[in-house]
Design an enzyme around this catalytic site. Structure first.
Site, PDB file in Angstrom:
ATOM      1  N   ASP A 111      47.632  35.943  52.734  1.00 32.25           N
ATOM      2  CA  ASP A 111      46.802  37.049  52.265  1.00 32.25           C
ATOM      3  C   ASP A 111      45.417  36.578  51.853  1.00 32.25           C
ATOM      4  O   ASP A 111      45.185  35.389  51.626  1.00 32.25           O
ATOM      5  CB  ASP A 111      47.453  37.717  51.049  1.00 32.25           C
ATOM      6  N   HIS A 283      48.878  32.618  50.235  1.00 32.13           N
ATOM      7  CA  HIS A 283      47.490  33.064  50.280  1.00 32.13           C
ATOM      8  C   HIS A 283      46.539  32.048  50.915  1.00 32.13           C
ATOM      9  O   HIS A 283      46.745  30.843  50.810  1.00 32.13           O
ATOM     10  CB  HIS A 283      46.995  33.380  48.869  1.00 32.13           C
TER      11      HIS A 283
END
Length: 406
Positions: A111, A283
Site C-alpha cells: 500500500d 506498505h
C-alpha cells in the site's frame, strides 16, 4: 402618554430561584448559571433514562422502547472497521477479497505508493539477464494513492513497466466511511479513472480502502466504478514505523510460523483443515517498510508454496478496464511465467517482461481505450460512463446514479 400596545412583563420568581424557567432567566452571574441544580420533575424520572453522556442503550423493562425498536426493519451494515465483515448486505455487491482460494498462497502487495525512493525496492524484485532483458523475480499488487501518483508519476510508470499489478488506494488516504457520497466517489474517480489512467495508461479494477474502512455504502460506489475490494487477514503493522520495528518483525514471523505450521495447507496429518491462502497488509510507505519486505522475502517464500500478486491468485488475467493487457493465470505464474503481455498498437502481442510502458519508457500502454466487459462488474449505466470518460461532466452524472441505488 398612554401606551396602547404596552405589554406588562412580570417576574414573580426571585433571581436565585432554580426551580422555574423565569427564575433561571434572571440569573446574571455566569458562574451561578453553570452551577448544577436539582429539577424535581426530572429527578423523579431519572430511572427512566440512560446515564448522562454514556452511550444510550434500551433500558431493561422498557417495553415501549422494545416494541418500537422491534417494529423497525433493520438492515445490518457490513462495516469492516467494526466487525471485519467482508460479505455485503446489498444484493449484487461481491464479497471483499480477504483470503485466497489457492492453498498455502500469499497474496503479495504493498500500500501507499509510489514511494519516491522505491528504485532499490523494485530493483530487488527484478534481475537482468546477460542479454540485457529484464525479468521479474517476483510481482506484487501495488495499491497506489492518487496524490502520490500525482507527485511521482514516473515512479508509478516504473511499477507497471516492471509488470506489477496496479490497484487503487484512494486519492488522499482518508477514512472512507467518514466521507459523503460525492467525496467517496471522488476519492476513487480521480485516482483510478482519471489520474492513474492519465499517467500510466490503464484504469485499475481493484482497490483497498485506507485503514480497511469500508461499509456497504462505500462498496456500492466502488462496485459502480468497477473496483473489487481487496482486504487482508494479517497486518504487518509496518506502518507504525520507527520505534515499532520489533512489533513489525513479530507480525511477519507470526505469519511465517502460521504457514510453516500448516495453517494454510490443504491437510495436516491427513486431516483436512484450511484450504486457502491469505493476504498480509504491507506498505511501500517508507524505507523501513520496504526494507522489512526485502528482509522477510526469503522466509515468506520458503514458508508459503507461492507468493503471487492478488490478481494472479484470483486468475484475473485482464486486470484493467482497457483491453490488451494481461496477467498470467495462477497456474502459468507458479509454472514460471512471471511476465505480462500487452497488445501493441499494431495489434500484435509481446511478452517482453518489461511491458507496461512504451518502448521509450513513458509508461503508456498503447492499448485500446475500449472497456473490458470481463472486468467492469458494473451496472449498464455505469459501464457506459466508465467506457466514455472523455469529460468530467460524466463524473457528476455517475455519482448521482450511485446515490440513487444506496
Amino acid at each position: 402618554m398612554p401606551c396602547d400596545f404596552c405589554v406588562r412583563i412580570s417576574f414573580p420568581a426571585s433571581a436565585q430561584d432554580r426551580t422555574t424557567e423565569q427564575g433561571e432567566a434572571q440569573i446574571s452571574d455566569p458562574t451561578l448559571e453553570c452551577t448544577s441544580y436539582q429539577y424535581p420533575p426530572l429527578d423523579d424520572a431519572q430511572s427512566n433514562f440512560p446515564s448522562g453522556w454514556a452511550v444510550a442503550t434500551i433500558l431493561p423493562g422498557d417495553s415501549d422502547a422494545q416494541a418500537k425498536y422491534q417494529s423497525i426493519e433493520m438492515i445490518p451494515d457490513c462495516w469492516w472497521t467494526y466487525s471485519t465483515c467482508t460479505t455485503p448486505n446489498i444484493p449484487d455487491i461481491p464479497d471483499d477479497i480477504a483470503e485466497l482460494s489457492e492453498p498455502n498462497t500469499l497474496g503479495y502487495g504493498f500500500d501507499d505508493g509510489p514511494n519516491c525512493s522505491h528504485n532499490a525496492f523494485l530493483r530487488f524484485f527484478t534481475v537482468k539477464k546477460p542479454e540485457g532483458q529484464v525479468t521479474s523475480r517476483h510481482l506484487a499488487a501495488m495499491f497506489y494513492i492518487g496524490s502520490n501518483v500525482q507527485q511521482w508519476p514516473l515512479e508509478a510508470q516504473r511499477a507497471l513497466a516492471d509488470g506489477h499489478q496496479i490497484c487503487v488506494h484512494t486519492w488522499s488516504h482518508h477514512y472512507m466511511t467518514a466521507l459523503t457520497n460525492d467525496e467517496a466517489f471522488a476519492e476513487l474517480w480521480y485516482s483510478a479513472c482519471k489520474l492513474i489512467k492519465l499517467v500510466i495508461g490503464v484504469t485499475p479494477t481493484c482497490w483497498r480502502p485506507p485503514y480497511g474502512d469500508v461499509d456497504d455504502r462505500i462498496r456500492a460506489i466502488a462496485h459502480a466504478l468497477g473496483l473489487t475490494t481487496i482486504m487482508w487477514q494479517y497486518d504487518s503493522e509496518d506502518w507504525l514505523g520507527i520505534g515499532s520495528e520489533a512489533k513489525a518483525d513479530d507480525n511477519y514471523m507470526n505469519l511465517i510460523t502460521a504457514a510453516q505450521n500448516g495453517t494454510f495447507s490443504t491437510c495436516s496429518e491427513l486431516i483436512l483443515v484450511n484450504s486457502h491462502g491469505t493476504i498480509m497488509l504491507t506498505h511501500e510507505l517508507t524505507n523501513f517498510t520496504m526494507s522489512e519486505a526485502v528482509n522477510f522475502y526469503d522466509q515468506l517464500a520458503s514458508a508459503f508454496s507461492y507468493l503471487v500478486p492478488v490478481g494472479v491468485a484470483l486468475n484475473v488475467t485482464a486486470p484493467y478496464v482497457e483491453d490488451g493487457y494481461t496477467l498470467p493465470t495462477f497456474e502459468e505464474y507458479i509454472g514460471g511465467m512471471h511476465v505480462v503481455s500487452i497488445a501493441g498498437s499494431d495489434g500484435g502481442d509481446t511478452s517482453d517482461p518489461s511491458v507496461g510502458g512504451s518502448s521509450d519508457g513513458s509508461g503508456t500502454s498503447g492499448s485500446t481505450t475500449s472497456g473490458n466487459s470481463t472486468n467492469a462488474s458494473t451496472n449498464g449505466a455505469a459501464k457506459v460512463l466508465l467506457n466514455h470518460v472523455g469529460s468530467f461532466a460524466s463524473a457528476a452524472v455517475l455519482v448521482v446514479g450511485i446515490q440513487l441505488i444506496l
